[in-house]
Design a protein around this motif. Structure first.
Motif, PDB file in Angstrom:
ATOM      1  N   LYS A   1      22.583 -93.011 -25.131  1.00  0.00           N
ATOM      2  CA  LYS A   1      21.412 -94.069 -25.386  1.00  0.00           C
ATOM      3  C   LYS A   1      20.309 -93.108 -26.343  1.00  0.00           C
ATOM      4  O   LYS A   1      20.244 -93.697 -27.026  1.00  0.00           O
ATOM      5  N   ILE A   2      20.749 -91.676 -25.820  1.00  0.00           N
ATOM      6  CA  ILE A   2      19.578 -90.483 -26.747  1.00  0.00           C
ATOM      7  C   ILE A   2      20.660 -90.773 -28.579  1.00  0.00           C
ATOM      8  O   ILE A   2      19.396 -90.855 -28.982  1.00  0.00           O
ATOM      9  N   LYS A   3      21.865 -90.532 -28.292  1.00  0.00           N
ATOM     10  CA  LYS A   3      22.079 -90.797 -29.674  1.00  0.00           C
ATOM     11  C   LYS A   3      21.443 -91.802 -30.403  1.00  0.00           C
ATOM     12  O   LYS A   3      21.777 -92.094 -31.730  1.00  0.00           O
ATOM     13  N   GLY A   4      21.163 -92.970 -29.782  1.00  0.00           N
ATOM     14  CA  GLY A   4      21.630 -94.537 -30.074  1.00  0.00           C
ATOM     15  C   GLY A   4      19.609 -94.690 -30.804  1.00  0.00           C
ATOM     16  O   GLY A   4      19.160 -95.025 -31.564  1.00  0.00           O
ATOM     17  N   ASN A   5      19.024 -93.502 -29.759  1.00  0.00           N
ATOM     18  CA  ASN A   5      17.649 -93.454 -30.647  1.00  0.00           C
ATOM     19  C   ASN A   5      16.616 -92.855 -31.660  1.00  0.00           C
ATOM     20  O   ASN A   5      16.075 -92.854 -31.617  1.00  0.00           O
ATOM     21  N   HIS A   6      18.063 -92.574 -32.194  1.00  0.00           N
ATOM     22  CA  HIS A   6      17.975 -91.249 -33.156  1.00  0.00           C
ATOM     23  C   HIS A   6      17.366 -92.231 -34.596  1.00  0.00           C
ATOM     24  O   HIS A   6      18.690 -92.834 -34.783  1.00  0.00           O
ATOM     25  N   ALA A   7      17.289 -91.822 -35.334  1.00  0.00           N
ATOM     26  CA  ALA A   7      16.806 -92.996 -36.273  1.00  0.00           C
ATOM     27  C   ALA A   7      18.264 -92.289 -37.334  1.00  0.00           C
ATOM     28  O   ALA A   7      17.919 -90.537 -37.174  1.00  0.00           O
TER      29      ALA A   7
ATOM     30  N   ARG B   1      15.195 -86.448 -20.037  1.00  0.00           N
ATOM     31  CA  ARG B   1      14.124 -88.245 -19.625  1.00  0.00           C
ATOM     32  C   ARG B   1      13.483 -88.302 -21.277  1.00  0.00           C
ATOM     33  O   ARG B   1      13.621 -88.907 -21.163  1.00  0.00           O
ATOM     34  N   GLU B   2      12.682 -86.965 -22.004  1.00  0.00           N
ATOM     35  CA  GLU B   2      11.646 -87.552 -23.019  1.00  0.00           C
ATOM     36  C   GLU B   2      12.176 -88.922 -23.814  1.00  0.00           C
ATOM     37  O   GLU B   2      12.514 -89.659 -24.304  1.00  0.00           O
ATOM     38  N   LEU B   3      13.986 -87.912 -24.369  1.00  0.00           N
ATOM     39  CA  LEU B   3      14.743 -89.021 -25.731  1.00  0.00           C
ATOM     40  C   LEU B   3      15.256 -89.831 -25.200  1.00  0.00           C
ATOM     41  O   LEU B   3      15.616 -90.304 -25.509  1.00  0.00           O
ATOM     42  N   GLU B   4      15.637 -89.947 -23.512  1.00  0.00           N
ATOM     43  CA  GLU B   4      16.425 -91.026 -23.336  1.00  0.00           C
ATOM     44  C   GLU B   4      15.080 -92.597 -23.369  1.00  0.00           C
ATOM     45  O   GLU B   4      15.483 -93.432 -23.398  1.00  0.00           O
ATOM     46  N   ALA B   5      13.917 -92.349 -22.797  1.00  0.00           N
ATOM     47  CA  ALA B   5      12.709 -93.054 -23.034  1.00  0.00           C
ATOM     48  C   ALA B   5      11.935 -93.624 -24.234  1.00  0.00           C
ATOM     49  O   ALA B   5      11.622 -94.050 -24.199  1.00  0.00           O
TER      50      ALA B   5
ATOM     51  N   ASP C   1      10.742 -94.897 -27.286  1.00  0.00           N
ATOM     52  CA  ASP C   1      10.076 -96.228 -27.582  1.00  0.00           C
ATOM     53  C   ASP C   1      10.329 -96.394 -29.210  1.00  0.00           C
ATOM     54  O   ASP C   1      10.117 -97.773 -29.379  1.00  0.00           O
ATOM     55  N   LYS C   2      10.583 -94.817 -30.281  1.00  0.00           N
ATOM     56  CA  LYS C   2      10.392 -95.563 -30.992  1.00  0.00           C
ATOM     57  C   LYS C   2      11.954 -94.653 -32.248  1.00  0.00           C
ATOM     58  O   LYS C   2      12.206 -93.825 -31.245  1.00  0.00           O
ATOM     59  N   PRO C   3      12.620 -94.769 -33.019  1.00  0.00           N
ATOM     60  CA  PRO C   3      13.537 -94.280 -33.494  1.00  0.00           C
ATOM     61  C   PRO C   3      12.739 -92.407 -33.647  1.00  0.00           C
ATOM     62  O   PRO C   3      12.162 -92.550 -34.086  1.00  0.00           O
ATOM     63  N   ILE C   4      13.991 -91.899 -32.636  1.00  0.00           N
ATOM     64  CA  ILE C   4      13.144 -90.360 -33.037  1.00  0.00           C
ATOM     65  C   ILE C   4      13.648 -89.828 -34.521  1.00  0.00           C
ATOM     66  O   ILE C   4      14.823 -89.640 -34.941  1.00  0.00           O
ATOM     67  N   LYS C   5      13.215 -89.454 -35.103  1.00  0.00           N
ATOM     68  CA  LYS C   5      13.018 -88.722 -36.601  1.00  0.00           C
ATOM     69  C   LYS C   5      13.222 -87.016 -36.846  1.00  0.00           C
ATOM     70  O   LYS C   5      14.501 -86.463 -37.253  1.00  0.00           O
ATOM     71  N   GLN C   6      12.791 -86.176 -35.988  1.00  0.00           N
ATOM     72  CA  GLN C   6      12.489 -84.063 -35.508  1.00  0.00           C
ATOM     73  C   GLN C   6      12.589 -84.306 -34.286  1.00  0.00           C
ATOM     74  O   GLN C   6      11.611 -85.302 -33.195  1.00  0.00           O
ATOM     75  N   VAL C   7      13.065 -83.588 -33.593  1.00  0.00           N
ATOM     76  CA  VAL C   7      13.126 -82.838 -32.407  1.00  0.00           C
ATOM     77  C   VAL C   7      13.554 -81.341 -32.266  1.00  0.00           C
ATOM     78  O   VAL C   7      13.288 -80.673 -33.644  1.00  0.00           O
ATOM     79  N   HIS C   8      11.633 -80.953 -32.548  1.00  0.00           N
ATOM     80  CA  HIS C   8      11.786 -79.125 -32.167  1.00  0.00           C
ATOM     81  C   HIS C   8      11.645 -78.519 -30.676  1.00  0.00           C
ATOM     82  O   HIS C   8      10.973 -78.712 -29.980  1.00  0.00           O
ATOM     83  N   ILE C   9      12.557 -77.616 -30.470  1.00  0.00           N
ATOM     84  CA  ILE C   9      11.881 -76.835 -28.930  1.00  0.00           C
ATOM     85  C   ILE C   9      11.570 -75.387 -29.469  1.00  0.00           C
ATOM     86  O   ILE C   9      12.435 -74.486 -30.554  1.00  0.00           O
ATOM     87  N   VAL C  10      11.022 -74.908 -28.996  1.00  0.00           N
ATOM     88  CA  VAL C  10      10.208 -73.063 -29.526  1.00  0.00           C
ATOM     89  C   VAL C  10      10.586 -72.463 -27.263  1.00  0.00           C
ATOM     90  O   VAL C  10       9.727 -73.289 -26.706  1.00  0.00           O
ATOM     91  N   ALA C  11      11.452 -71.937 -27.300  1.00  0.00           N
ATOM     92  CA  ALA C  11      11.949 -71.720 -26.509  1.00  0.00           C
ATOM     93  C   ALA C  11      12.506 -69.938 -26.575  1.00  0.00           C
ATOM     94  O   ALA C  11      12.683 -69.669 -27.547  1.00  0.00           O
ATOM     95  N   HIS C  12      12.363 -69.230 -25.919  1.00  0.00           N
ATOM     96  CA  HIS C  12      13.869 -68.316 -25.755  1.00  0.00           C
ATOM     97  C   HIS C  12      15.182 -68.947 -26.248  1.00  0.00           C
ATOM     98  O   HIS C  12      15.825 -70.006 -25.877  1.00  0.00           O
ATOM     99  N   GLY C  13      15.663 -68.435 -26.850  1.00  0.00           N
ATOM    100  CA  GLY C  13      17.832 -68.623 -27.269  1.00  0.00           C
ATOM    101  C   GLY C  13      18.429 -68.160 -27.552  1.00  0.00           C
ATOM    102  O   GLY C  13      17.883 -66.419 -27.603  1.00  0.00           O
ATOM    103  N   ASP C  14      19.522 -68.121 -27.449  1.00  0.00           N
ATOM    104  CA  ASP C  14      20.857 -67.205 -27.986  1.00  0.00           C
ATOM    105  C   ASP C  14      21.883 -68.151 -28.247  1.00  0.00           C
ATOM    106  O   ASP C  14      21.509 -69.832 -28.336  1.00  0.00           O
ATOM    107  N   SER C  15      22.639 -68.087 -28.135  1.00  0.00           N
ATOM    108  CA  SER C  15      23.800 -68.725 -28.907  1.00  0.00           C
ATOM    109  C   SER C  15      24.325 -69.623 -28.422  1.00  0.00           C
ATOM    110  O   SER C  15      24.959 -71.137 -28.015  1.00  0.00           O
TER     111      SER C  15
END
Length: 485
Positions: free
Chosen positions: A334-340, A255-259, A261-275
């Motif tokens: 939409k989200i891909k297009g929102n990226h710088a 939802r945040e990335l789709e909305a 209103d400026k080109p997205i330069k970086q996204v970081h996710i801090v969470a538990h992860g696996d492959s």
């Protein structure tokens, strides 16, 4: 000590009185305000307001010791001037010396108000900003020089027709008439030189059960790490809008990335992860949340593939396969297009850096076993979550892999960086970093691993990615922004 609110009130009364005195005589001619007399070692200024652009030029000249012409001024420079002044106010620890910007966000509109102009001149004449002036200028120097180039190239384009090749790297020019625009989304980007950056953080796995998904995690480790990362990014990219968002479900991220209103330069996710996933609601409710979902989906009277698709959509986690099979084509586009251009993602989770994955299920629990094995969709191997992100959104994506994953570290009041223990206080700053056996891996938009890893958006030689303690070049950024907020 004098009550701060009383002090602010007294200063505002002084501003109001001064405004009345100046209203009759000041005609806003736009004259330069600097007066070359000296008092206590500070260049003295007239305490009379000037025209809006003249004051912006005064602020830039004050910090950078060069006076631009009115024709060089652009919106990026106006915004930088506002942010610089507020940075100096914060760094001087004199928050009562100038009217605060609305909602704490400095803007050109706030900067050029008569009250701010006069307050700044009065504060300068008392040398309030002298001690932080050079440090503030250093912090904003790079953005200032790029913004100047933006104005110069825009002017050149208006005279000569311009070309995209003359555009400064990483900027979309607001007044370049020949800039190639092919979609409505690009029109929006062309109207602003700013970018956006997002730092999302998940649930820790604590045994407490706060409200979902907007409650407060009793274990603040992920939140503090995200906040530290957010401050680091803001310091490195002062003209970007950095947003730190609690995301205990992937739907919040989408939802945040789709909305955006400026080109997205970086996204970081801090969470538990696996492959195969980024676990945003890890162990929530002592496992009751995921167990309820497993029982519900396993009981559906549909095919195994349909159950798997429903799982991708319903899972709180960002599961490998969701971006490829579960996210609608319109949202994906939409989200891909929102990226710088040259955008970057980083997963700050333990084992998300593997190029491929396979869901092995759980031989000790038949329900879990069925639930996860069907996510393979009959394939021997799937793209790992980092690779899928990179390929789906056309970005570089970095994640870690190797024994031990990542560990938490924190900074002390004496600026020491120490490994966390169970008794570590929930106080900024926090970092997560590699163990001795783990390593960062970066994949390009085609899913190919790059020879060097990118960390916080910058290519790094292996020699500077020291382990296990977070490298000083990373931790020092946080402490630098404490000196100049």
């Amino acid at each position: 000590m004098k009550n701060r609110f009383l002090s602010i009130d007294e200063h505002l009364q002084s501003f109001s009185s001064r405004l009345k005195e100046n209203q009759e005589s000041n005609k806003f001619k736009g004259a330069k305000a600097l007066i070359k007399s000296k008092k206590e070692g500070c260049t003295q200024m007239s305490e009379v307001a000037v025209s809006e652009d003249a004051f912006v030029l005064d602020i830039l000249a004050y910090f950078f010791k060069e006076r631009l012409s009115p024709s060089q001024l652009n919106d990026e420079l106006r915004d930088i001037a506002a942010r610089m002044l507020w940075t100096a106010v914060q760094a001087s620890r004199r928050m009562d010396a100038i009217p605060r910007p609305p909602k704490g966000i400095p803007s050109p509109k706030w900067l050029v108000t008569e009250a701010v102009q006069i307050a700044f001149r009065m504060a300068n004449n008392n040398c309030i900003y002298a001690a932080v002036k050079n440090t503030v200028a250093l912090k904003w120097k790079s953005a200032y020089e790029i913004a100047k180039q933006t104005g110069q190239v825009s002017a050149q384009s208006m005279r000569l027709g311009g070309s995209s090749e003359s555009r400064p790297y990483g900027f979309s020019l607001s007044s370049e008439p020949s800039f190639a625009i092919s979609t409505p989304e690009n029109v929006a980007w062309a109207q602003s030189a700013k970018t956006s950056m997002y730092v999302f953080y998940g649930f820790s796995g604590d045994i407490s059960t706060p409200s979902f998904p907007n409650g407060q995690d009793k274990n603040q480790s992920f939140k503090l790490t995200a906040q530290t990362l957010g401050k680091t990014l803001q310091h490195l990219h002062p003209t970007s809008d950095v947003k730190v968002v609690q995301a205990w479900t992937k739907d919040i991220i989408i939802r945040e990335l789709e909305a955006a209103d400026k080109p997205i330069k970086q996204v970081h996710i801090v969470a538990h992860g696996d492959s195969g996933w980024i676990s945003l609601a890890y162990g929530f409710g002592r496992g009751n949340r995921i167990n309820g979902r497993i029982s519900r989906i396993n009981a559906l009277s549909v095919s195994e593939n349909e159950k798997a698709l429903q799982t991708l959509k319903d899972e709180d986690a960002l599961v490998a396969g969701f971006l490829t099979r579960g996210l609608s084509a319109s949202k994906k586009t939409k989200i891909k297009g929102n990226h710088a251009s040259n955008a970057f993602w980083q997963i700050w989770g333990c084992f998300s850096g593997w190029a491929t994955t396979k869901f092995n299920g759980d031989p000790d629990d038949a329900e879990w076993d069925k639930y996860f094995k069907r996510l393979n969709f009959g394939q021997a191997r799937l793209d790992g979550i980092a690779v899928e992100i990179a390929k789906t959104f056309g970005v570089k994506c970095t994640a870690a892999r190797g024994k031990g994953g990542l560990e938490f570290w924190h900074g002390t009041s004496g600026k020491q960086v120490l490994r966390n223990t169970r008794s570590t206080a929930a106080v900024l700053p926090f970092w997560v970093w590699l163990t001795r056996q783990s390593k960062w891996h970066t994949y390009d938009s085609g899913g190919t691993e790059l020879p060097k890893a990118f960390v916080i958006g910058e290519e790094k030689d292996a020699a500077v990615l020291t382990k296990p303690k977070p490298p000083s070049w990373l931790t020092d950024i946080y402490y630098q922004q404490l000196v100049v907020p």
